[in-house]
Design an enzyme around this catalytic site. Structure first.
Site, PDB file in Angstrom:
ATOM      1  N   ASP A  35      -4.878 -12.716   2.919  1.00 28.13           N
ATOM      2  CA  ASP A  35      -6.138 -12.261   3.521  1.00 28.13           C
ATOM      3  C   ASP A  35      -7.353 -12.507   2.625  1.00 28.13           C
ATOM      4  OD1 ASP A  35      -4.999 -10.407   1.833  1.00 28.13           O
ATOM      5  OD2 ASP A  35      -5.022  -8.752   3.280  1.00 28.13           O
ATOM      6  N   ASP A  89      -2.775 -10.419  -2.655  1.00 22.68           N
ATOM      7  CA  ASP A  89      -3.376  -9.902  -1.421  1.00 22.68           C
ATOM      8  C   ASP A  89      -4.808  -9.465  -1.744  1.00 22.68           C
ATOM      9  OD1 ASP A  89      -2.300  -8.546   1.449  1.00 22.68           O
ATOM     10  OD2 ASP A  89      -4.038  -7.551   0.556  1.00 22.68           O
ATOM     11  N   HIS A 122      -6.440  -7.013  -0.811  1.00 27.51           N
ATOM     12  CA  HIS A 122      -6.553  -5.568  -1.016  1.00 27.51           C
ATOM     13  C   HIS A 122      -5.726  -5.167  -2.236  1.00 27.51           C
ATOM     14  CE1 HIS A 122      -7.135  -6.256   3.365  1.00 27.51           C
ATOM     15  NE2 HIS A 122      -8.147  -5.418   3.167  1.00 27.51           N
ATOM     16  N   HIS A 144       0.818  -1.227   0.000  1.00 21.88           N
ATOM     17  CA  HIS A 144       0.000   0.000   0.000  1.00 21.88           C
ATOM     18  C   HIS A 144       0.850   1.274   0.000  1.00 21.88           C
ATOM     19  CE1 HIS A 144      -3.731  -2.123   0.326  1.00 21.88           C
ATOM     20  NE2 HIS A 144      -3.441  -2.653   1.507  1.00 21.88           N
TER      21      HIS A 144
HETATM   22 ZN   LIG Z   1      -4.420  -7.090   2.423  1.00 20.71          ZN
END
Ligand SMILES: [Zn+2]
Length: 308
Positions: A245, A162, A164, A125
């Protein structure tokens, strides 16, 4: 396959507030499952501290100075609503970068076919000038540039599964066709980016998945979007932003994958790495917040990396 595992006790000393999902116990759970006899051949290496100059491969100096200045002498300091630093965070982050770069060294010098880095803080991120989403510096982006500068890698692919979207990696390579960025992720979900029409210089491939997608749609996205892009690009190195995740037990998302899906996806990437990149894979831990879901998924991932 010769597979190396990098970790370091300093990663446990990057602290987050009580109840925060990105916590030191994640790495303790991973270390426990990797003690099993099935991993006897895994070559365990203590991560070296990174070279600060390599952070500048992905972030400007003013940003690096800002993070360094935020590190407290005691307690925790918030960088944003969910990203914090503690007294040892600088050293942990630098050692996460050190491990990622050392993993690149290993696969280009033949010390290993592939490497898994069990480090924190995670990185995907972190944008050029913004630390966010539990991430300070973008480990995968720094490692990709390191491979280009030190080993002359012409094309590096970063595959981010991931749950996200890897907004930071996308931001850093938005106009750089020498790096292919492929991401499967839940949408809508934090951080909100990752739509199909975000394509950068034609080097960004986003495969967003609706909540409750499950294994079949994940694998379909991989087959239809990620794997053809990899074959077309023919990378010299594949870096995995390996977050776990998307597992069904994870509290932060609803994609509902199982360990078998991570085993399968790892096998698919190994197949492409064999075809294009002399087997070279560097896999960097990103998210994964249910300790059982995370550790069992890492076990499946690393087992596949070792087996081929
Ligand atoms: Zn994540």
């Amino acid at each position: 396959m010769t597979t190396r595992l990098y970790s370091h006790p300093i990663y446990l000393e990057h602290l987050t507030p009580p109840g925060h999902p990105e916590r030191p116990d994640r790495l303790r759970a991973i270390a426990r499952v990797l003690e099993d006899d099935a991993f006897a051949d895994l070559v365990r290496v203590e991560a070296p501290e990174g070279d600060e100059a390599t952070i500048l491969f992905a972030h400007p100096e003013s940003f690096v100075d800002r993070i360094r200045a935020a590190i407290p002498e005691e307690g925790l300091v918030g960088i944003d609503a969910d990203t914090t630093v503690s007294p040892k965070s600088w050293q942990a982050a630098l050692t996460a970068i050190g491990a990622a770069n050392a993993a690149v060294d290993d696969v280009f010098t033949g010390k290993a076919d592939n490497v898994f880095v069990a480090a924190r803080p995670p990185g995907h991120h972190a944008e050029k000038t913004t630390a966010m989403g539990f991430c300070l510096f973008n480990n995968a982006a720094i490692a990709a540039r390191y491979a280009q500068r030190k080993y002359g890698a012409e094309r590096v692919a970063i595959v981010d599964w991931d749950v996200h979207h890897g907004n930071g990696t996308q931001d850093i390579f938005w106009d750089d066709p020498s790096v292919l960025f492929c991401s499967t992720h839940q949408m809508p979900l934090y951080p909100g980016t990752g739509a199909k029409d975000e394509t950068g210089a034609g080097n960004i491939v986003n495969a967003p998945l609706s909540p409750e997608s499950g294994s079949d749609l994940f694998r379909e996205a991989f087959r239809a979007r990620v794997l053809p892009a990899l074959d077309n690009f023919a990378p010299d190195l594949i870096i995995i932003s390996a977050g776990f995740d998307a597992h069904h037990r994870d509290p932060l998302a609803q994609i509902n994958l199982t360990e078998e899906d991570f085993d399968w996806a790892t096998g698919q990437l190994m197949d492409r790495a064999a075809r294009h990149a002399n087997n070279r894979i560097v896999s960097l831990l990103e998210g994964g917040y249910d300790l059982q879901g995370l550790s069992f998924s890492v076990a499946a991932h690393v087992k596949r990396l070792m087996k081929g």
